[in-house]
Design a protein around this motif. Structure first.
Motif, PDB file in Angstrom:
ATOM      1  N   VAL A 150       0.856  -1.186   0.000  1.00  0.00           N
ATOM      2  CA  VAL A 150       0.000   0.000   0.000  1.00  0.00           C
ATOM      3  C   VAL A 150       0.891   1.235   0.000  1.00  0.00           C
ATOM      4  O   VAL A 150       1.760   1.388   0.867  1.00  0.00           O
ATOM      5  CB  VAL A 150      -0.944   0.033   1.225  1.00  0.00           C
ATOM      6  N   LEU A 151       0.655   2.095  -1.003  1.00  0.00           N
ATOM      7  CA  LEU A 151       1.358   3.375  -1.110  1.00  0.00           C
ATOM      8  C   LEU A 151       0.322   4.479  -0.984  1.00  0.00           C
ATOM      9  O   LEU A 151      -0.769   4.354  -1.524  1.00  0.00           O
ATOM     10  CB  LEU A 151       2.022   3.517  -2.482  1.00  0.00           C
ATOM     11  N   ARG A 152       0.677   5.551  -0.321  1.00  0.00           N
ATOM     12  CA  ARG A 152      -0.245   6.685  -0.274  1.00  0.00           C
ATOM     13  C   ARG A 152       0.437   7.911  -0.839  1.00  0.00           C
ATOM     14  O   ARG A 152       1.668   8.021  -0.843  1.00  0.00           O
ATOM     15  CB  ARG A 152      -0.743   6.941   1.144  1.00  0.00           C
ATOM     16  N   THR A 153      -0.358   8.825  -1.309  1.00  0.00           N
ATOM     17  CA  THR A 153       0.192  10.065  -1.844  1.00  0.00           C
ATOM     18  C   THR A 153       0.698  10.932  -0.685  1.00  0.00           C
ATOM     19  O   THR A 153       0.255  10.780   0.460  1.00  0.00           O
ATOM     20  CB  THR A 153      -0.866  10.837  -2.650  1.00  0.00           C
ATOM     21  N   HIS A 154       1.617  11.827  -1.000  1.00  0.00           N
ATOM     22  CA  HIS A 154       2.164  12.743  -0.006  1.00  0.00           C
ATOM     23  C   HIS A 154       1.021  13.502   0.653  1.00  0.00           C
ATOM     24  O   HIS A 154       0.154  14.060  -0.021  1.00  0.00           O
ATOM     25  CB  HIS A 154       3.130  13.711  -0.699  1.00  0.00           C
ATOM     26  N   ARG A 155       1.005  13.472   1.973  1.00  0.00           N
ATOM     27  CA  ARG A 155      -0.022  14.128   2.789  1.00  0.00           C
ATOM     28  C   ARG A 155      -1.434  13.646   2.460  1.00  0.00           C
ATOM     29  O   ARG A 155      -2.402  14.348   2.702  1.00  0.00           O
ATOM     30  CB  ARG A 155       0.074  15.637   2.662  1.00  0.00           C
ATOM     31  N   SER A 156      -1.526  12.475   1.844  1.00  0.00           N
ATOM     32  CA  SER A 156      -2.817  11.884   1.459  1.00  0.00           C
ATOM     33  C   SER A 156      -3.645  12.815   0.578  1.00  0.00           C
ATOM     34  O   SER A 156      -4.877  12.838   0.650  1.00  0.00           O
ATOM     35  CB  SER A 156      -3.614  11.468   2.697  1.00  0.00           C
ATOM     36  N   ILE A 157      -2.965  13.562  -0.260  1.00  0.00           N
ATOM     37  CA  ILE A 157      -3.664  14.455  -1.191  1.00  0.00           C
ATOM     38  C   ILE A 157      -4.391  13.600  -2.227  1.00  0.00           C
ATOM     39  O   ILE A 157      -3.786  12.740  -2.864  1.00  0.00           O
ATOM     40  CB  ILE A 157      -2.678  15.423  -1.873  1.00  0.00           C
ATOM     41  N   PRO A 158      -5.693  13.816  -2.422  1.00  0.00           N
ATOM     42  CA  PRO A 158      -6.466  13.018  -3.379  1.00  0.00           C
ATOM     43  C   PRO A 158      -6.211  13.469  -4.821  1.00  0.00           C
ATOM     44  O   PRO A 158      -6.988  14.233  -5.395  1.00  0.00           O
ATOM     45  CB  PRO A 158      -7.916  13.261  -2.947  1.00  0.00           C
ATOM     46  N   CYS A 159      -5.115  13.005  -5.392  1.00  0.00           N
ATOM     47  CA  CYS A 159      -4.680  13.498  -6.701  1.00  0.00           C
ATOM     48  C   CYS A 159      -4.696  12.450  -7.809  1.00  0.00           C
ATOM     49  O   CYS A 159      -4.275  12.731  -8.926  1.00  0.00           O
ATOM     50  CB  CYS A 159      -3.289  14.106  -6.567  1.00  0.00           C
ATOM     51  N   ILE A 160      -5.190  11.259  -7.510  1.00  0.00           N
ATOM     52  CA  ILE A 160      -5.294  10.206  -8.527  1.00  0.00           C
ATOM     53  C   ILE A 160      -6.774  10.086  -8.869  1.00  0.00           C
ATOM     54  O   ILE A 160      -7.538   9.407  -8.172  1.00  0.00           O
ATOM     55  CB  ILE A 160      -4.739   8.859  -8.006  1.00  0.00           C
ATOM     56  N   SER A 161      -7.190  10.775  -9.915  1.00  0.00           N
ATOM     57  CA  SER A 161      -8.609  10.790 -10.256  1.00  0.00           C
ATOM     58  C   SER A 161      -9.043   9.447 -10.822  1.00  0.00           C
ATOM     59  O   SER A 161      -8.266   8.739 -11.469  1.00  0.00           O
ATOM     60  CB  SER A 161      -8.912  11.897 -11.271  1.00  0.00           C
ATOM     61  N   GLU A 162     -10.298   9.111 -10.568  1.00  0.00           N
ATOM     62  CA  GLU A 162     -10.852   7.866 -11.098  1.00  0.00           C
ATOM     63  C   GLU A 162     -10.793   7.874 -12.627  1.00  0.00           C
ATOM     64  O   GLU A 162     -10.565   6.837 -13.242  1.00  0.00           O
ATOM     65  CB  GLU A 162     -12.286   7.695 -10.608  1.00  0.00           C
ATOM     66  N   GLU A 163     -10.952   9.033 -13.204  1.00  0.00           N
ATOM     67  CA  GLU A 163     -10.915   9.183 -14.663  1.00  0.00           C
ATOM     68  C   GLU A 163      -9.560   8.763 -15.248  1.00  0.00           C
ATOM     69  O   GLU A 163      -9.495   8.236 -16.357  1.00  0.00           O
ATOM     70  CB  GLU A 163     -11.210  10.643 -15.022  1.00  0.00           C
ATOM     71  N   HIS A 164      -8.473   8.976 -14.497  1.00  0.00           N
ATOM     72  CA  HIS A 164      -7.129   8.714 -15.025  1.00  0.00           C
ATOM     73  C   HIS A 164      -6.360   7.623 -14.268  1.00  0.00           C
ATOM     74  O   HIS A 164      -5.200   7.369 -14.582  1.00  0.00           O
ATOM     75  CB  HIS A 164      -6.309  10.002 -15.026  1.00  0.00           C
ATOM     76  N   GLU A 165      -6.992   6.988 -13.283  1.00  0.00           N
ATOM     77  CA  GLU A 165      -6.265   6.006 -12.475  1.00  0.00           C
ATOM     78  C   GLU A 165      -5.722   4.854 -13.312  1.00  0.00           C
ATOM     79  O   GLU A 165      -4.638   4.331 -13.030  1.00  0.00           O
ATOM     80  CB  GLU A 165      -7.136   5.486 -11.326  1.00  0.00           C
TER      81      GLU A 165
END
Length: 149
Positions: free
Chosen positions: A11-26
């Protein structure tokens, strides 16, 4: 001949858990990660996640340390994401990660868990999931460092 079965749920998380991986582009990111795994002689059983984190169920060669694999993956994916206009808010990965091993008999269960991330997170935050994941796998959490970056 040596025989191994090294299956990791990472499991990897984004820096500061910023929601930056959109479902549209995941799926673009997932395809990139699949390429990375394949190029490093691994096998990706399943990938999925949410805008702030990614789960991988993967086998890696026995001569590659999981820390080395994750470090390389995070570096490569970070470079790719920062250059990709589809992920304008991506600022890097969190400094840590979780990785636990599973047997062949558990692969189907973990795959299903990863496939159900969207449903799962309707009732549980990432922090709650991550804490439970770590505790359920027998690791201790040092609150001083838990999700602080």
């Amino acid at each position: 001949m040596s025989y191994t079965n090294l299956v990791y749920h990472i499991v990897l998380r984004t820096h500061r858990s910023i929601p930056c991986i959109s479902e549209e582009h995941e799926r673009e990111l997932y395809a990139y990660i699949l390429g990375y795994v394949n190029n490093h002689n691994g096998k990706l059983y399943r990938i999925g996640g949410m805008p702030d984190h990614v789960h991988l169920l993967v086998s890696i060669p026995p001569n590659v340390a999981v820390s080395e694999f994750v470090r390389g993956l995070k570096f490569a994916a970070s470079s790719w994401l920062k250059q990709n206009a589809s992920f304008p808010m991506f600022d890097g990965w969190g400094s840590g990660y979780a990785a636990f091993t599973y047997s062949r008999d558990e692969i189907a269960t973990v795959k299903q868990y990863i496939m159900n991330q969207k449903e799962h997170h309707k009732v549980m935050t990432f922090a709650e999931e991550y804490r439970k994941f770590i505790i359920d796998n027998g690791a201790d959490i040092d609150e001083k460092y838990f999700l602080v970056d």
